[in-house]
Design a protein around this motif. Structure first.
Motif, mmCIF file in Angstrom:
data_model
loop_
_atom_site.group_PDB
_atom_site.id
_atom_site.type_symbol
_atom_site.label_atom_id
_atom_site.label_comp_id
_atom_site.label_asym_id
_atom_site.label_seq_id
_atom_site.Cartn_x
_atom_site.Cartn_y
_atom_site.Cartn_z
ATOM 1 N N THR A 99 95.255 40.525 79.528
ATOM 2 C CA THR A 99 95.419 41.887 79.020
ATOM 3 C C THR A 99 95.807 41.836 77.540
ATOM 4 N N VAL A 100 94.982 42.507 76.751
ATOM 5 C CA VAL A 100 95.189 42.575 75.303
ATOM 6 C C VAL A 100 95.446 44.045 74.963
ATOM 7 N N THR A 101 96.422 44.296 74.112
ATOM 8 C CA THR A 101 96.709 45.672 73.682
ATOM 9 C C THR A 101 96.166 45.824 72.262
ATOM 10 N N PRO A 102 94.919 46.293 72.115
ATOM 11 C CA PRO A 102 94.301 46.262 70.782
ATOM 12 C C PRO A 102 95.075 47.076 69.746
ATOM 13 N N THR A 103 95.661 48.212 70.162
ATOM 14 C CA THR A 103 96.315 49.051 69.141
ATOM 15 C C THR A 103 97.463 48.303 68.457
ATOM 16 N N SER A 104 98.184 47.421 69.176
ATOM 17 C CA SER A 104 99.268 46.659 68.516
ATOM 18 C C SER A 104 98.702 45.805 67.406
ATOM 19 N N HIS A 105 97.576 45.140 67.694
ATOM 20 C CA HIS A 105 97.036 44.185 66.728
ATOM 21 C C HIS A 105 96.345 44.903 65.558
ATOM 22 N N LEU A 106 95.723 46.036 65.857
ATOM 23 C CA LEU A 106 95.089 46.793 64.773
ATOM 24 C C LEU A 106 96.167 47.342 63.844
ATOM 25 N N ARG A 107 97.267 47.816 64.447
ATOM 26 C CA ARG A 107 98.353 48.365 63.632
ATOM 27 C C ARG A 107 99.037 47.285 62.806
ATOM 28 N N ALA A 108 99.031 46.052 63.305
ATOM 29 C CA ALA A 108 99.658 44.947 62.547
ATOM 30 C C ALA A 108 98.755 44.482 61.413
ATOM 31 N N GLY A 109 97.565 45.080 61.290
ATOM 32 C CA GLY A 109 96.725 44.811 60.123
ATOM 33 C C GLY A 109 95.504 43.956 60.372
ATOM 34 N N ILE A 110 95.219 43.638 61.635
ATOM 35 C CA ILE A 110 94.005 42.851 61.907
ATOM 36 C C ILE A 110 92.828 43.828 62.004
ATOM 37 N N ALA A 111 91.755 43.544 61.288
ATOM 38 C CA ALA A 111 90.595 44.453 61.274
ATOM 39 C C ALA A 111 89.900 44.404 62.642
ATOM 40 N N PRO A 112 89.310 45.537 63.085
ATOM 41 C CA PRO A 112 88.711 45.580 64.421
ATOM 42 C C PRO A 112 87.682 44.475 64.675
ATOM 43 N N ASP A 113 86.767 44.257 63.733
ATOM 44 C CA ASP A 113 85.745 43.235 64.009
ATOM 45 C C ASP A 113 86.358 41.831 64.011
ATOM 46 N N GLU A 114 87.410 41.635 63.218
ATOM 47 C CA GLU A 114 88.085 40.322 63.217
ATOM 48 C C GLU A 114 88.813 40.082 64.540
ATOM 49 N N LEU A 115 89.402 41.154 65.086
ATOM 50 C CA LEU A 115 90.103 41.014 66.371
ATOM 51 C C LEU A 115 89.104 40.623 67.465
ATOM 52 N N ALA A 116 87.970 41.329 67.491
ATOM 53 C CA ALA A 116 86.961 41.027 68.522
ATOM 54 C C ALA A 116 86.442 39.600 68.352
ATOM 55 N N GLU A 117 86.213 39.197 67.099
ATOM 56 C CA GLU A 117 85.692 37.854 66.834
ATOM 57 C C GLU A 117 86.718 36.770 67.224
ATOM 58 N N ALA A 118 87.993 37.048 66.949
ATOM 59 C CA ALA A 118 89.042 36.071 67.277
ATOM 60 C C ALA A 118 89.146 35.885 68.790
ATOM 61 N N LEU A 119 89.017 36.971 69.535
ATOM 62 C CA LEU A 119 89.062 36.854 71.001
ATOM 63 C C LEU A 119 87.891 36.009 71.495
ATOM 64 N N THR A 120 86.726 36.255 70.913
ATOM 65 C CA THR A 120 85.534 35.501 71.321
ATOM 66 C C THR A 120 85.700 34.016 71.021
ATOM 67 N N GLN A 121 86.214 33.730 69.830
ATOM 68 C CA GLN A 121 86.416 32.323 69.454
ATOM 69 C C GLN A 121 87.459 31.665 70.359
ATOM 70 N N GLY A 122 88.552 32.389 70.618
ATOM 71 C CA GLY A 122 89.600 31.839 71.486
ATOM 72 C C GLY A 122 89.070 31.582 72.888
ATOM 73 N N ARG A 123 88.238 32.484 73.370
ATOM 74 C CA ARG A 123 87.675 32.340 74.724
ATOM 75 C C ARG A 123 86.796 31.090 74.814
ATOM 76 N N GLN A 124 86.017 30.857 73.756
ATOM 77 C CA GLN A 124 85.159 29.654 73.752
ATOM 78 C C GLN A 124 86.012 28.385 73.732
ATOM 79 N N LEU A 125 87.065 28.398 72.914
ATOM 80 C CA LEU A 125 87.934 27.217 72.830
ATOM 81 C C LEU A 125 88.688 26.995 74.137
ATOM 82 N N ALA A 126 89.100 28.084 74.794
ATOM 83 C CA ALA A 126 89.824 27.958 76.077
ATOM 84 C C ALA A 126 88.945 27.261 77.107
ATOM 85 N N ALA A 127 87.662 27.623 77.113
ATOM 86 C CA ALA A 127 86.740 27.000 78.070
ATOM 87 C C ALA A 127 86.476 25.547 77.684
ATOM 88 N N ALA A 128 86.248 25.315 76.381
ATOM 89 C CA ALA A 128 85.860 23.967 75.947
ATOM 90 C C ALA A 128 87.034 22.994 76.018
#
Ligand code: ADE
Ligand code: ZN
Length: 353
Positions: A99-128
């Motif tokens: 469970t990710v709370t996007p509004t916390s991270h957007l409010r802390a200054g992470i741009a929306p597309d960067e947040l989505a990209e970071a989740l995708t990258q983290g997910r790939q690394l978690a699997a690998a």
């Protein structure tokens, strides 16, 4: 290692109720706190442990909010995801819904597309790196109101990273009627996301009924308040609505007085589908293996009941069917092996459901 501990350690598991920030290890939070001393999170281990002594549920949420504010870059997000997978793998978790709370991270200054990209990258690394499959639940922080809820839905539908499977609802529950988010969940369900709702964590059965009827909840987070309503327990059993139980969390936030009085066994006795999760393992100091071991030793669950709980999690997971089949086969391979006794536990009378 005791028999119960080794039986639990060898059991492949899924974890369906796990918040990203609450999973951050003490080491990770200390590192972030030292980087941002202005935030007011203790920078030493003992002081952080004291900071994590929660007086009540609102106090826990306040601390959760402050710690969330330490997460300020997409690199922080990637590190949290990979750290979560590393720790989950140590409990033999093969698949988790985070469970990710996007509004916390957007409010802390992470741009929306960067947040989505970071989740995708983290997910790939978690699997690998850790062989843990992850899917995402984006949750509305209920106490922040409907507008914040719309920001969550908009982010989910516009940025929709791979693995996004559900819209969630968390945060405050007292005074935050679930029904006010009906349109948010309707829109999300129309877009193919499941509804996964915290309800009955700090309030009674009405909140769980509302999560089911108003928000179409496929699963209930915590749900312990349902215990006082036998008709609701029947409904959960008949509709196979799985309850994600997190006993350590309930004790640590003082939603229940102790493990001994936690209602989990009553749900099992009623035939309600129940899974075990940690909720916020970094903040509560318990990993998934600890939850299983304590369920055995405190409630007297048998090894067969622990296996049943693990299987229920797989059945309720919002994963692809081949993944579900593989996970069930992995559990079966272990469950069909030698049985250990959980006799050191306080056996209860009820049969396995
Ligand atoms: N956010 C993180 N942990 C939570 C919990 N246990 N209940 C509601 N919101 C949360
Ligand atoms: Zn939760």
């Amino acid at each position: 290692m005791s028999d119960v501990m080794s039986a639990v350690a060898s059991l492949p598991k899924v974890e369906l109720h796990l918040h990203l920030v609450g999973s951050a290890s003490v080491e990770t939070v200390l590192e972030l706190a030292r980087r941002h001393p202005d935030a007011g999170v203790p920078t030493e281990r003992a002081a952080l442990a004291a900071y994590y002594e929660f007086h009540d549920f609102p106090h826990f949420l306040a601390v959760y909010g402050v710690v969330s504010g330490l997460v300020r870059t997409s690199a922080d997000i990637v590190a949290l995801v990979v750290g979560l997978a590393r720790d989950a793998a140590r409990s033999n978790v093969r698949y988790a819904e985070v469970t990710v709370t996007p509004t916390s991270h957007l409010r802390a200054g992470i741009a929306p597309d960067e947040l989505a990209e970071a989740l995708t990258q983290g997910r790939q690394l978690a699997a690998a790196e850790h062989r843990v499959g992850l899917n995402w639940i984006f949750d509305i922080a209920g106490g922040e109101g409907q507008q914040s809820g719309w920001e969550t839905v908009a982010f989910a539908l516009r940025h929709r990273p791979a693995g996004l499977v559900a819209l969630g609802l968390g945060g405050l529950e007292v005074g935050v009627g679930r029904a006010q988010f009906r349109r948010h969940f309707t829109l999300a369900r129309e877009a193919g996301l499941a509804s996964v709702v915290h309800a009955g964590e700090t309030t009674g059965p009405a909140s769980v009924w509302s999560a089911i009827h108003d928000l179409g909840a496929a699963r209930i987070g915590h749900g312990i308040g349902a215990v006082s309503d036998p008709r609701l327990l029947d409904h959960l059993r008949e509709r196979r609505i799985t309850v994600e139980m997190c006993p350590t969390s309930n004790v640590r936030t003082r939603a229940v007085a102790s493990w001994e009085v936690h209602p989990l066994p009553r749900f099992l006795d009623h035939g309600v589908p129940v899974t075990l999760s940690t909720d916020d393992p970094g903040m509560f100091g318990a990993q998934l293996n600890d939850e299983y071991v304590r369920a055995a030793t405190v409630f007297g669950l048998t090894q067969a009941e622990l296996v049943q709980i693990a299987r229920t999690g797989v059945r309720a997971a919002l994963c692809e069917e081949p993944v579900r089949e593989r996970l069930l086969a992995e559990i079966d391979a272990v469950a069909d092996g030698p049985q250990v006794s959980t006799s050191e536990s306080l056996r209860r009378d009820a049969p396995a459901s």
